[in-house]
Every structure is written in C-alpha cells, then in structure tokens.
Enzyme design. Structure first.
Site, short mmCIF file in Angstrom:
data_model
loop_
_atom_site.label_atom_id
_atom_site.label_comp_id
_atom_site.label_asym_id
_atom_site.label_seq_id
_atom_site.Cartn_x
_atom_site.Cartn_y
_atom_site.Cartn_z
N GLU A 1 0.82 -1.22 0.00
CA GLU A 1 0.00 0.00 0.00
C GLU A 1 0.85 1.26 0.00
O GLU A 1 1.27 1.73 1.05
CB GLU A 1 -0.94 0.02 1.22
CG GLU A 1 -1.81 1.28 1.26
CD GLU A 1 -2.75 1.36 2.46
OE1 GLU A 1 -2.63 0.53 3.38
OE2 GLU A 1 -3.58 2.27 2.49
N LYS B 1 -2.55 -1.98 -3.09
CA LYS B 1 -3.59 -1.11 -2.51
C LYS B 1 -3.18 0.34 -2.69
O LYS B 1 -2.44 0.89 -1.88
CB LYS B 1 -3.76 -1.45 -1.02
CG LYS B 1 -4.72 -0.50 -0.29
CD LYS B 1 -5.19 -1.08 1.03
CE LYS B 1 -6.03 -0.06 1.78
NZ LYS B 1 -6.74 -0.66 2.92
P1 13P Z 1 -9.35 4.20 4.19
O1 13P Z 1 -10.19 3.47 3.16
O2 13P Z 1 -10.16 4.78 5.32
O3 13P Z 1 -8.38 5.15 3.56
O4 13P Z 1 -8.49 3.10 4.95
C1 13P Z 1 -7.90 2.11 4.23
C2 13P Z 1 -6.64 1.70 4.88
O5 13P Z 1 -6.47 0.56 5.24
C3 13P Z 1 -5.59 2.70 5.03
O6 13P Z 1 -4.41 2.06 5.38
#
Ligand code: 13P
Length: 340
Positions: A177, A219
């Site tokens: 991510e 992500k």
């Molecule tokens: P949000 O969808 O609230 O941005 O959170 C996703 C997430 O796991 C951030 O690390």
C-alpha cells in the site's frame, strides 16, 4: 510458499466482485473514530464494534478479506469464537496490518517513512499460526511544496518490498500500500505525477527484491484532486487518469488492485470505483476501504447494543454498493433502494 499458492489466496479475496474491509485501525486511529460518536475506546468496546462488523449476516457475499489489527486478531466474538476462525468459517480471508506506523523521515521535514521491519520475520510466523493469510503495510507519500522527495519515495518503496518479501516467505499474501495522500490542495494532474513516480519506484523495488507479483495485491490511492483544490476532478476524469496511470506502471500479472478510500465520502468512493470499472483493465479493480465502508455503520451504532442491527445494515449496504461498483453496474438510485 510457492507463488502459485499465494496467487490462489490473492485471487480468492477479489473473486466475484468482492473486496476487502479494512478494519485494522490502530488503537490511536480507532480512538479518533470512536471520539466522533462519543464512545470510549476500551478494549471491550473495540471488540464489540468489530464483533458487529464480522457477524453481519451475508457480508461475505461482498467481502473476501478483512484486515485486522494485532489486538483484533487475538480477540473473540460474543460466542467465544476467535475472530480469524469466525471469518475463515464464512469464507472470508483474515488479514493483518503489520507495519508499526509512519514516522518522520530524518532530514526531510514534512515527510514520513513507515517502520516495522525489525523482528518482522518472527511476527509473521506468529500471525500465520493465528490464522492470517494476507497482510498489509502502508507507506504514506505527502504532496506539498517541493515534496515528495526522491528520498522519501525511495525509502518507502524499499521498505514495502522488504516487507512483501518477508510476507511471501511466511506464506502470507502481502498487500503493498503506497498511499499518496489526498489531504493537500494539489490538482489531479499533480496527483497523477506523484502516483506515477511512486508506483514506478515501488515496482522497481519489488522486482529488485524478488517479490512474486502474482502473489501480492496492490492497494493504491485513486488519481484524484487534493481535498483543498478549488477544481475537483469529475469521477470520469478520475477513472480515466487512474487507469492511464496504472496501465503504465502496474504489471498485468498482479492479481488485483484494491483501492483505499483515503478520505473520500462513502458515496464518492463508490461512484469513483464504479467509473473506474466501467472502463476496466487487465486486473480486478476492487476496494479495500476503511472509512468508506464504516462511516455510516459507526454512526448507526453509536456504541449502543440496541443499535447493532442498524449498524450491520449500514455496513452491509455499503459492502453491497461497492461490490456493484466493482461490477461496474452501480447507480445512485441503488443508494435509496430498500435492502433486499
Ligand atoms: P481508508 O479506506 O479509510 O483510507 O483506509 C484504508 C486503509 O487501510 C488505510 O491504510
């Protein structure tokens, strides 16, 4: 573990237009969410809230994986079933957030680097024994005057790849991510430029460190205007620029892209995901939402056991709407429809 087995797990999470519930708020973050509904953040309240989400009847039709926090992975539902076991019994893959947060990057004011690599191999062993089959590490890239620096992008990409390699070694699918924040006042074009730089660096490092692309999920943020930008990109612009960016930088071998919501409202996050899927790409394009799956559920619940069903209905509705968006057949009038 063989890349093939990791690939099977990754694909099962995003099969049939399903996405991920990010319920891995750290103790600090869940306190902020609870503050907004005036609920005290005790260990029992956190457990009760996660119990509400995970025992929602039918959510498994729309959600293929749930990301848990260390504390939650060790907690149990009202009937005493450990959460990972409860989820797995519904066919929902349990996941675990393994980074220990974003900290100030030395020598780079305003920029952050994510920590948590020390001792991670041993932690992965324990997480696997506790039932986790995928994991998440979040890097944060901030847009501002003269930032992000190459140094910030590089150290975060490097850490993401080190994390992903360790995760795969433990038989756990890594969710990589790299989040370019949407909190500034930048244009959508600037977000496109920074997201492109970031993804280029991330896939370069993943390749250098031998991470199996078929055994991971990405992500990312959508390519979107900063919150404070006076001109906000439309959802069709967001969809076009997002796909343009990902087609250039994300190999088709990656088994799924699961977007974060990043501060978009619930309906915005669904609208944009739907627009993205109306164009489509070589990968499943799904969701891994935290706030955009939970905001109305939290509001409906407000910490009162009498509101558990209302909270579950609100969560189920958002999960269903987002699965429709993954199919590219969501429309605004479905938001009003009485749940089936
Ligand atoms: P949000 O969808 O609230 O941005 O959170 C996703 C997430 O796991 C951030 O690390």
């Amino acid at each position: 573990m063989a890349a093939q087995e990791l690939n099977a797990i990754a694909r099962s999470i995003v099969a049939d237009h399903k996405g991920i519930l990010a319920a891995d708020e750290s103790t600090g973050t869940i306190k902020k969410r609870f503050d907004s509904i005036e609920v005290e953040s005790t260990e029992e309240n956190r457990r009760a809230y996660r119990n509400l989400l995970f025992t929602t009847p039918g959510f498994e039709d729309y959600v293929g994986g749930v990301i848990l926090y260390d504390e939650t992975l060790r907690q149990a539902s009202d009937d005493g079933t450990q959460f990972p076991e409860l989820l797995a019994a519904k066919g929902v893959v349990p996941g675990i957030k393994v980074d220990t947060g974003a900290h100030e990057l030395a020598g780079h004011p305003g920029e952050k680097v994510t920590e948590g690599l020390d001792g991670l191999r041993a932690r992965f062993e324990e997480y696997h024994a506790l039932g986790a089959r995928f994991s998440k590490w979040r890097a944060v890239i901030t847009i501002g005057d003269g930032i992000p620096s190459d140094a910030c992008i590089h150290v975060n990409a490097h850490a993401l790849a080190r994390y992903a390699a360790l995760s795969q070694e433990a038989g756990i699918v890594p969710i990589v991510e790299p989040e370019v924040l949407m909190d500034a006042d930048n244009t959508v074009e600037r977000c496109l430029e920074v997201t492109s730089r970031t993804l280029r660096a991330v896939f370069d490092e993943l390749d250098r460190q031998g991470v199996a692309l078929e055994g991971m999920l990405l992500k990312p943020n959508m390519v979107i205007s900063g919150k404070g930008c006076p001109t906000q990109a439309s959802s069709s612009q967001i969809a076009e620029l997002t796909l343009d960016c990902f087609l250039r930088h994300v190999p088709a071998m990656v088994p799924g892209i699961v977007f974060l919501s990043g501060g978009q409202s619930e309906v915005e996050a669904t609208t944009n995901l739907d627009a993205i899927n109306r164009i489509g790409g070589p990968w499943p394009l799904s969701f891994s939402y935290g706030r955009a799956l939970q905001a109305s559920a939290l509001q409906a619940w407000k910490g009162d056991p009498a509101n558990v069903e209302a909270g579950q209905e609100a969560f189920l509705h958002r999960a269903r709407m987002n699965a429709r968006a993954v199919a590219g057949d969501w429309s605004a009038d479905l938001e009003q429809a009485v749940p089936a």
